[in-house]
Design a protein around this motif. Sequence first.
Motif, PDB file in Angstrom:
ATOM      1  N   VAL A 240       0.832  -1.204   0.000  1.00 36.11           N
ATOM      2  CA  VAL A 240       0.000   0.000   0.000  1.00 36.11           C
ATOM      3  C   VAL A 240       0.866   1.254   0.000  1.00 36.11           C
ATOM      4  O   VAL A 240       0.657   2.178  -0.787  1.00 36.11           O
ATOM      5  N   ARG A 241       1.872   1.276   0.877  1.00 39.21           N
ATOM      6  CA  ARG A 241       2.734   2.460   0.984  1.00 39.21           C
ATOM      7  C   ARG A 241       3.936   2.380   0.029  1.00 39.21           C
ATOM      8  O   ARG A 241       4.752   3.303   0.006  1.00 39.21           O
ATOM      9  N   ARG A 242       4.034   1.264  -0.709  1.00 39.35           N
ATOM     10  CA  ARG A 242       5.140   1.055  -1.652  1.00 39.35           C
ATOM     11  C   ARG A 242       6.505   1.211  -0.964  1.00 39.35           C
ATOM     12  O   ARG A 242       7.369   1.955  -1.414  1.00 39.35           O
ATOM     13  N   GLN A 243       6.655   0.482   0.121  1.00 36.37           N
ATOM     14  CA  GLN A 243       7.903   0.499   0.887  1.00 36.37           C
ATOM     15  C   GLN A 243       8.630  -0.827   0.714  1.00 36.37           C
ATOM     16  O   GLN A 243       8.002  -1.891   0.688  1.00 36.37           O
ATOM     17  N   PHE A 244       9.958  -0.744   0.616  1.00 33.96           N
ATOM     18  CA  PHE A 244      10.753  -1.929   0.321  1.00 33.96           C
ATOM     19  C   PHE A 244      11.949  -2.000   1.268  1.00 33.96           C
ATOM     20  O   PHE A 244      12.560  -0.987   1.595  1.00 33.96           O
ATOM     21  N   GLY A 245      12.294  -3.230   1.653  1.00 31.89           N
ATOM     22  CA  GLY A 245      13.428  -3.460   2.531  1.00 31.89           C
ATOM     23  C   GLY A 245      14.594  -4.064   1.772  1.00 31.89           C
ATOM     24  O   GLY A 245      14.496  -4.431   0.596  1.00 31.89           O
ATOM     25  N   LEU A 246      15.736  -4.184   2.462  1.00 32.71           N
ATOM     26  CA  LEU A 246      16.951  -4.719   1.849  1.00 32.71           C
ATOM     27  C   LEU A 246      16.912  -6.248   1.801  1.00 32.71           C
ATOM     28  O   LEU A 246      16.302  -6.897   2.643  1.00 32.71           O
ATOM     29  N   ARG A 247      17.599  -6.796   0.811  1.00 29.57           N
ATOM     30  CA  ARG A 247      17.673  -8.249   0.632  1.00 29.57           C
ATOM     31  C   ARG A 247      19.047  -8.609   0.093  1.00 29.57           C
ATOM     32  O   ARG A 247      19.578  -7.938  -0.792  1.00 29.57           O
ATOM     33  N   ASP A 248      19.640  -9.689   0.647  1.00 30.43           N
ATOM     34  CA  ASP A 248      20.901 -10.200   0.126  1.00 30.43           C
ATOM     35  C   ASP A 248      20.618 -11.187  -0.996  1.00 30.43           C
ATOM     36  O   ASP A 248      19.808 -12.113  -0.826  1.00 30.43           O
ATOM     37  N   GLU A 249      21.282 -10.992  -2.126  1.00 33.91           N
ATOM     38  CA  GLU A 249      21.068 -11.834  -3.302  1.00 33.91           C
ATOM     39  C   GLU A 249      22.394 -12.432  -3.747  1.00 33.91           C
ATOM     40  O   GLU A 249      23.370 -11.716  -3.978  1.00 33.91           O
ATOM     41  N   ILE A 250      22.432 -13.756  -3.862  1.00 37.17           N
ATOM     42  CA  ILE A 250      23.637 -14.463  -4.315  1.00 37.17           C
ATOM     43  C   ILE A 250      23.727 -14.399  -5.833  1.00 37.17           C
ATOM     44  O   ILE A 250      22.739 -14.647  -6.532  1.00 37.17           O
ATOM     45  N   VAL A 251      24.896 -14.048  -6.341  1.00 37.43           N
ATOM     46  CA  VAL A 251      25.165 -14.081  -7.776  1.00 37.43           C
ATOM     47  C   VAL A 251      26.032 -15.313  -8.027  1.00 37.43           C
ATOM     48  O   VAL A 251      27.138 -15.430  -7.485  1.00 37.43           O
ATOM     49  N   ALA A 252      25.533 -16.250  -8.830  1.00 37.26           N
ATOM     50  CA  ALA A 252      26.206 -17.534  -9.015  1.00 37.26           C
ATOM     51  C   ALA A 252      26.388 -17.841 -10.498  1.00 37.26           C
ATOM     52  O   ALA A 252      25.580 -17.436 -11.334  1.00 37.26           O
ATOM     53  N   THR A 253      27.448 -18.567 -10.803  1.00 33.02           N
ATOM     54  CA  THR A 253      27.722 -19.014 -12.169  1.00 33.02           C
ATOM     55  C   THR A 253      27.889 -20.526 -12.176  1.00 33.02           C
ATOM     56  O   THR A 253      28.178 -21.146 -11.142  1.00 33.02           O
ATOM     57  N   ARG A 254      27.725 -21.113 -13.342  1.00 32.07           N
ATOM     58  CA  ARG A 254      27.794 -22.567 -13.470  1.00 32.07           C
ATOM     59  C   ARG A 254      29.213 -23.071 -13.252  1.00 32.07           C
ATOM     60  O   ARG A 254      30.182 -22.468 -13.709  1.00 32.07           O
ATOM     61  N   ILE A 255      29.329 -24.194 -12.563  1.00 35.14           N
ATOM     62  CA  ILE A 255      30.622 -24.847 -12.351  1.00 35.14           C
ATOM     63  C   ILE A 255      30.982 -25.637 -13.613  1.00 35.14           C
ATOM     64  O   ILE A 255      30.194 -26.480 -14.055  1.00 35.14           O
ATOM     65  N   PRO A 256      32.128 -25.358 -14.217  1.00 38.22           N
ATOM     66  CA  PRO A 256      32.500 -26.093 -15.433  1.00 38.22           C
ATOM     67  C   PRO A 256      32.611 -27.583 -15.154  1.00 38.22           C
ATOM     68  O   PRO A 256      33.179 -28.005 -14.144  1.00 38.22           O
ATOM     69  N   ARG A 257      32.082 -28.370 -16.060  1.00 37.59           N
ATOM     70  CA  ARG A 257      32.159 -29.822 -15.921  1.00 37.59           C
ATOM     71  C   ARG A 257      33.319 -30.351 -16.766  1.00 37.59           C
ATOM     72  O   ARG A 257      33.553 -29.873 -17.879  1.00 37.59           O
ATOM     73  N   PRO A 258      34.051 -31.330 -16.249  1.00 35.85           N
ATOM     74  CA  PRO A 258      35.178 -31.869 -17.030  1.00 35.85           C
ATOM     75  C   PRO A 258      34.678 -32.538 -18.296  1.00 35.85           C
ATOM     76  O   PRO A 258      33.624 -33.184 -18.321  1.00 35.85           O
ATOM     77  N   GLU A 259      35.435 -32.364 -19.376  1.00 35.81           N
ATOM     78  CA  GLU A 259      35.070 -32.975 -20.637  1.00 35.81           C
ATOM     79  C   GLU A 259      35.267 -34.480 -20.576  1.00 35.81           C
ATOM     80  O   GLU A 259      36.208 -34.970 -19.943  1.00 35.81           O
ATOM     81  N   PRO A 260      34.382 -35.245 -21.249  1.00 34.97           N
ATOM     82  CA  PRO A 260      34.580 -36.699 -21.318  1.00 34.97           C
ATOM     83  C   PRO A 260      35.886 -37.052 -22.016  1.00 34.97           C
ATOM     84  O   PRO A 260      36.400 -36.280 -22.849  1.00 34.97           O
ATOM     85  N   GLU A 261      36.430 -38.183 -21.677  1.00 37.31           N
ATOM     86  CA  GLU A 261      37.713 -38.598 -22.252  1.00 37.31           C
ATOM     87  C   GLU A 261      37.652 -38.644 -23.779  1.00 37.31           C
ATOM     88  O   GLU A 261      38.588 -38.272 -24.461  1.00 37.31           O
TER      89      GLU A 261
END
Length: 264
Positions: A240-261
């Motif tokens: 109603v009052r359009r009020q917002f609080g703080l939030r911690d957000e994780i920024v993540a990237t994909r873990i590289p997978r080893p290539e098959p032999e």
Amino acid sequence: MPAGLAFTLYAPLAALGDLAVGERRGGFDRPGRSAILGLVAAALGYDRADEASHAALDAGYGLVQRVRRTGRLMTDYHTVQAPPAERKSAWATRCAALDRPSHRLNTLLSSRDYREDLWVEVGLVQLDTDTRAPAPAAIAEALRHPAYTLYLGRKSCPLGRPPAPSCLDAVTSLAALLDRADEPARLMADAGRYPFEPLRLWEEWDKAVVYADAELEGLLAPDYKADRIERRRDRVTSRVRRQFGLRDEIVATRIPRPEPEAAR
């Protein structure tokens, strides 16, 4: 394991507003938590004044999003007529405020940022089954048949395709949940060509960055690793009052997978 659901948000034009002060109205490259839960609340038919339902939805779910396309930045130039600042003046409508000779009206200038062809896969993870928040299946049904028109940011930015939600009874990892957002999108009723395929050819599609609530850090493995934590003011404290609080957000990237032999 918690339950959850995943869906896709795509819009030809999206308004992802930042803190708006003065003439320059900037924007993020991804939706905020308040925007996504607001869209879900609109699908469920929540009234803005129903603070208890909004609070339960916020407390009941953790948010993760995988940004496939941040889209291209577009800045729109606005000119708006406005009455002069007058003490003790109040108008019931904009028409009443502008009901005066043109030379007594002021002009306000502003620039507003939009994103073209934004594509985000969204996951909601149920945190607490004891709250009044609806179950994932109820949210999914509401997204299929929303009570209000769904849009990203402003009413002039409707979705470009249905969200196509998919539920998961046990979320073992965020990647497993988000991957479900991609599956229903390819199921065409007439078995025709998938109309959004050109968007998937974007060179960064498979390098998408994941943004997750800090409470979901334990579900990042084994596919993603946390790179940093950003703090955003996008957690709703009052609609109603359009009020917002703080939030911690994780920024993540994909873990590289080893290539098959055999591929080496």
